[in-house]
Design an enzyme around this catalytic site. Structure first.
Site, PDB file in Angstrom:
ATOM      1  N   ASN A 112      32.571  92.079  41.052  1.00  0.00           N
ATOM      2  CA  ASN A 112      33.892  91.452  41.029  1.00  0.00           C
ATOM      3  C   ASN A 112      34.117  90.625  42.294  1.00  0.00           C
ATOM      4  OD1 ASN A 112      34.338  93.742  42.822  1.00  0.00           O
ATOM      5  ND2 ASN A 112      34.883  94.923  41.001  1.00  0.00           N
ATOM      6  N   GLU A 126      48.845  94.598  47.491  1.00  0.00           N
ATOM      7  CA  GLU A 126      48.549  93.388  46.716  1.00  0.00           C
ATOM      8  C   GLU A 126      49.107  93.469  45.300  1.00  0.00           C
ATOM      9  OE1 GLU A 126      44.098  92.560  48.012  1.00  0.00           O
ATOM     10  OE2 GLU A 126      44.628  94.660  47.677  1.00  0.00           O
ATOM     11  N   GLY A 179      44.298  99.969  46.113  1.00  0.00           N
ATOM     12  CA  GLY A 179      43.519  99.152  45.205  1.00  0.00           C
ATOM     13  C   GLY A 179      43.806  99.511  43.758  1.00  0.00           C
ATOM     14  N   VAL A 180      43.273  98.706  42.847  1.00  0.00           N
ATOM     15  CA  VAL A 180      43.512  98.906  41.416  1.00  0.00           C
ATOM     16  C   VAL A 180      42.497  99.891  40.858  1.00  0.00           C
ATOM     17  CG1 VAL A 180      43.554  97.764  39.172  1.00  0.00           C
ATOM     18  CG2 VAL A 180      44.491  96.608  41.163  1.00  0.00           C
ATOM     19  N   GLY A 181      42.943 100.771  39.957  1.00  0.00           N
ATOM     20  CA  GLY A 181      42.016 101.666  39.280  1.00  0.00           C
ATOM     21  C   GLY A 181      42.549 103.066  39.122  1.00  0.00           C
ATOM     22  N   ASN A 182      41.774 103.886  38.406  1.00  0.00           N
ATOM     23  CA  ASN A 182      42.222 105.227  38.082  1.00  0.00           C
ATOM     24  C   ASN A 182      42.283 106.140  39.302  1.00  0.00           C
ATOM     25  OD1 ASN A 182      42.565 104.687  35.352  1.00  0.00           O
ATOM     26  ND2 ASN A 182      40.428 105.112  34.893  1.00  0.00           N
ATOM     27  N   VAL A 183      41.353 105.982  40.250  1.00  0.00           N
ATOM     28  CA  VAL A 183      41.396 106.823  41.442  1.00  0.00           C
ATOM     29  C   VAL A 183      42.649 106.509  42.253  1.00  0.00           C
ATOM     30  CG1 VAL A 183      40.262 107.401  43.609  1.00  0.00           C
ATOM     31  CG2 VAL A 183      38.894 107.094  41.541  1.00  0.00           C
TER      32      VAL A 183
END
Length: 504
Positions: free
Chosen positions: A384, A294, A269-273
């Site tokens: 979201n 994705e 998934g998208v994000g800093n983690v």
């Protein structure tokens, strides 16, 4: 007049301004827009359309659209249209704050749906007849085929089912994207489906270009604007701790023979983690990795740059401005390592199951039994959308959900007695990770999962409260299989709404 970007004379003859193209849009239309996580969305027609809608509302006329996309877009699309109340219905994923506010106030309808389901449901007509598609492309070839841009999303489907099409040709999308896409035209609705012939992330099963019936194209518009993509902050200590737990777990699975040394195709998934996990894999010496996901974001691009990941299949590039420059500067390197596909392929259950994808996704909160809320605050306000996390959680070989153990400076526990909204049921969740530790939920009964999650994932400030709730539920719950105190299960969320903290 044909140009470097518009090389088909028939379509070049339909060149017009964004304002002229926007004048073709009517109130009540179902409009399919390109765009996926801030990449590849139309830049100038939506802005002109927003001006037109605002003027109509100023005259007292009704003007609202049903807007379908691939995923989130950017302020120039969702934001501008939301400001003038131009979106009456939206799906399937949104991150724009203005539109989010409209949705949560009840001023716009929003349908959250698995990204892998959108194309099929659109073909079946669940969202209404699509009147118009507005699609960004990199170039138009002499034979009329379209070079996609930085995202594919649902563009193939929109071009197929829309009555009319507006094409935005964006000169800021690098021509080097030509050849980096794989558009598969073999999907069908039941009972006419055939197996999709993809057995490895790097398999090419389609062609590099989108097709459109030239007779349906009512306008071609030139644009010269970049994708609106934000900067990623470096992974913080908590993200690095989460990543460390997950990387250690992968090593353990390799030792037991449950994962190969190069893991399985990664979905992130998208994000800093997520970026931190990818960086952790790189630092941990993993090599020969692949990805079937994705979006390709900064962390994955870094792994592609030195061939830690040898091939990445996705539907969009979601890169910071710095990473975009790196991508453009070394586009020949990435051309053989990146494939961009329609999201009905990137998120297809058959392919995710066949490849055995390893899914890593974020969450808002998880409960004692492993149910996950990915989308809502206090059960009622959308953040979201579920995106594609459900496609991979249900169908992948290993579903991992990650989050810090607390939020809002410790006022919120991300491990709660019962989630306030369920996106992923306990049946689809294998691994739950916070900076406190990792809970492997495979093979455990509900009560065993509860003990494991409390011991390994809950923050110390909330662990005694969770243990107290669980022990009393064991004693007082009517059923002992999944013990709950129904009158108290959501009290943590109610306390937060009333006091600003979940702490008792």
């Amino acid at each position: 007049m044909v140009s470097e970007r518009i090389r088909n004379s028939q379509l070049a003859s339909k060149l017009m301004s964004a304002e002229q193209a926007a004048s073709l849009v009517r109130d009540g239309m179902v409009v399919g827009m390109s765009g996926f996580t801030g990449a590849g969305y139309p830049k100038v027609v939506p802005a002109a359309l927003a001006t037109r809608i605002g003027e109509a509302h100023g005259r007292g006329d009704h003007f609202s659209l049903r807007v379908l996309t691939g995923a989130s877009t950017a302020p120039e699309l969702d934001g501008e249209l939301a400001k003038v109340d131009g979106i009456g219905f939206r799906l399937p994923f949104n991150t724009d704050p203005t539109l989010r506010s409209k949705i949560n106030k009840g001023d716009a309808e929003y349908m959250d749906v698995h990204l892998g389901h959108v194309a099929q449901q659109a073909w079946a007509g669940f969202y209404g007849k699509m009147d118009l598609a507005i699609i960004e492309v990199t170039a138009i070839l002499p034979d009329g085929r379209l070079v996609p841009s930085t995202s594919v999303g649902n563009n193939k489907t929109w071009l197929d089912i829309a009555d009319k099409v507006i094409i935005e040709v964006n000169s800021q999308q690098p021509l080097g994207l030509d050849g980096m896409h794989d558009i598969y035209f073999g999907t069908a609705l039941p009972p006419h489906r055939k197996p999709i012939p993809l057995t490895a992330p790097g398999d090419r099963i389609g062609e590099p270009y989108l097709r459109v019936d030239p007779a349906k194209v009512v306008a071609v518009v030139e644009a010269d604007a970049p994708d609106r993509l934000g900067h990623f902050t470096p992974p913080d200590a908590i993200s690095q701790q989460i990543a460390g737990h997950l990387v250690e777990f992968f090593r353990h699975e390799i030792k037991l023979g449950r994962l190969p040394p190069n893991l399985l195709p990664l979905q992130s998934g998208v994000g800093n983690v997520a970026n931190a996990v990818l960086s952790g894999l790189r630092a941990g010496g993993f090599t020969g990795l692949t990805s079937f996901t994705e979006v390709i974001q900064d962390g994955m691009l870094e792994l592609l740059s030195d061939d830690t990941i040898t091939i990445a299949s996705a539907t969009a590039l979601s890169l910071s401005p710095e990473a975009v420059q790196e991508f453009v500067n070394r586009i020949e390197h990435y051309r053989t390592r990146v494939l961009l596909r329609p999201q009905e392929i990137s998120n297809h259950a058959e392919l995710i199951r066949r490849l055995g994808c390893l899914g890593i996704n974020g969450m808002v909160e998880g409960d004692l039994y492993g149910n996950i809320n990915s989308t809502h605050v206090a059960g009622t306000s959308i953040i979201n959308g579920i995106g594609g996390s459900g496609d991979f959680a249900r169908n992948g070989s290993l579903s991992c959900f990650v989050t810090p153990s607390v939020a809002k400076g410790g006022a919120i526990s991300c491990i709660v007695p019962m989630v306030s909204h369920v996106d992923h049921t306990e049946h689809d969740v294998a691994i739950l990770v916070t900076e406190q530790g990792l809970a492997d939920l495979r093979g455990l009964s509900p009560k065993q999962r509860a003990r494991t999650i409390i011991e390994n994932c809950a923050h110390p400030d909330y662990r005694p409260m969770l243990q107290d709730y669980f022990q009393r539920a064991l004693q007082d719950s009517r059923g002992k299989h999944t013990p709950h105190l129904l009158g108290e299960a959501l009290s943590w969320h109610q306390r937060f709404l009333e006091t600003g903290s979940m702490r008792a």
